[in-house]
Design an enzyme around this catalytic site. Structure first.
Site, PDB file in Angstrom:
ATOM      1  N   LYS A 149       0.824  -1.202   0.000  1.00  9.45           N
ATOM      2  CA  LYS A 149       0.000   0.000   0.000  1.00  9.45           C
ATOM      3  C   LYS A 149       0.860   1.255   0.000  1.00  9.45           C
ATOM      4  O   LYS A 149       0.652   2.175  -0.804  1.00  9.45           O
ATOM      5  CB  LYS A 149      -0.927   0.019   1.221  1.00  9.45           C
ATOM      6  CG  LYS A 149      -1.903   1.194   1.227  1.00  9.45           C
ATOM      7  CD  LYS A 149      -2.385   1.551   2.618  1.00  9.45           C
ATOM      8  CE  LYS A 149      -1.349   2.401   3.349  1.00  9.45           C
ATOM      9  NZ  LYS A 149      -1.867   2.943   4.631  1.00  9.45           N
ATOM     10  N   ASP A 182      -6.275   0.890   0.898  1.00  9.28           N
ATOM     11  CA  ASP A 182      -6.235   1.091   2.339  1.00  9.28           C
ATOM     12  C   ASP A 182      -7.564   0.625   2.926  1.00  9.28           C
ATOM     13  O   ASP A 182      -8.387   0.021   2.232  1.00  9.28           O
ATOM     14  CB  ASP A 182      -5.948   2.554   2.690  1.00  9.28           C
ATOM     15  CG  ASP A 182      -7.117   3.475   2.365  1.00  9.28           C
ATOM     16  OD1 ASP A 182      -8.077   3.039   1.675  1.00  9.28           O
ATOM     17  OD2 ASP A 182      -7.080   4.638   2.802  1.00  9.28           O
TER      18      ASP A 182
END
Length: 219
Positions: A121, A139
């Site tokens: 991420k 996320d």
């Protein structure tokens, strides 16, 4: 799950709702962005921005972080969660930047993910925001929204959610869609109190319909 065509239609609606969505982490360069994203794990961007206002005035380079003890850095970031582990990772990351990358944040996924505290991420965010490379970071907001809307399965992991979204969204829109899904999850489809009653996607949202049926039973 909904079809890819339907998924993109819903994402288009979200894009219309938040056309100006952007990274809300305050930063002036790729190094500050990387530190800010690392700090943001299980913490709000707002809390990180309050912290980095002071932090980035004290620490401007990897050398600055390594010039202090880990205990001092922990003290500087202790107002956010997981501060001990984050301080340790920041120190390791800065050492790697100096030893392997001439003090500069690398610009490939593989190199970024070799840094302490940098997972898929974080690497995607840095690639997208700092280096303008098409990336779609997943996320907690992106994952929640994708699953509620039926774009992905509830049991899908983060990597599977990312893969599904990349199949649905044209590559040139990956970065913008990432921010638009975050804004939708952060300001509209909230974790605890989603705004289902005013949501333009309500009729197509399996989670919204489920909540509505539950409310009817309680009435």
């Amino acid at each position: 799950m909904v079809s890819n065509k339907k998924a993109l239609e819903m994402i288009d609606v979200i894009a219309d709702m938040f056309p100006d969505a952007h990274c809300e982490l305050t930063h002036d360069n790729p190094f500050e962005l990387t530190i800010a994203v690392l700090l943001s794990a299980q913490t709000t961007d707002r809390s990180v921005n309050k912290l980095t206002k002071h932090l980035f005035s004290k620490y401007k380079t990897p050398e600055d972080y390594l010039a202090v003890s880990q205990e001092e850095l922990e003290n500087d970031i202790k107002q956010i969660g997981l501060y001990r582990n984050k301080a340790k990772n920041i120190m390791k990351l800065c050492r790697s930047l100096l030893d392997k990358f001439d003090g500069q944040v690398p610009s490939t996924h593989k190199e970024l993910e070799s840094l302490a505290g940098v997972g898929r991420k974080t690497a995607n965010v840095v690639m997208s925001v700092a280096f303008n490379e098409p990336s779609l970071a997943v996320d907690t907001h992106v994952e929640r929204v994708s699953k509620r809307l039926g774009i992905c399965r509830w049991k899908d992991n983060v990597g599977q959610v990312e893969d599904k979204l990349k199949k649905v969204v044209p590559k040139e829109r990956w970065s913008k869609t990432h921010h638009q899904l975050i804004f939708f999850g952060r300001y509209h489809c909230l974790a605890r109190s989603p705004k289902c009653e005013v949501c333009p996607l309500f009729d197509d949202c399996r989670e919204g319909q489920k909540r509505y049926r539950a409310q009817l039973k309680e009435a």
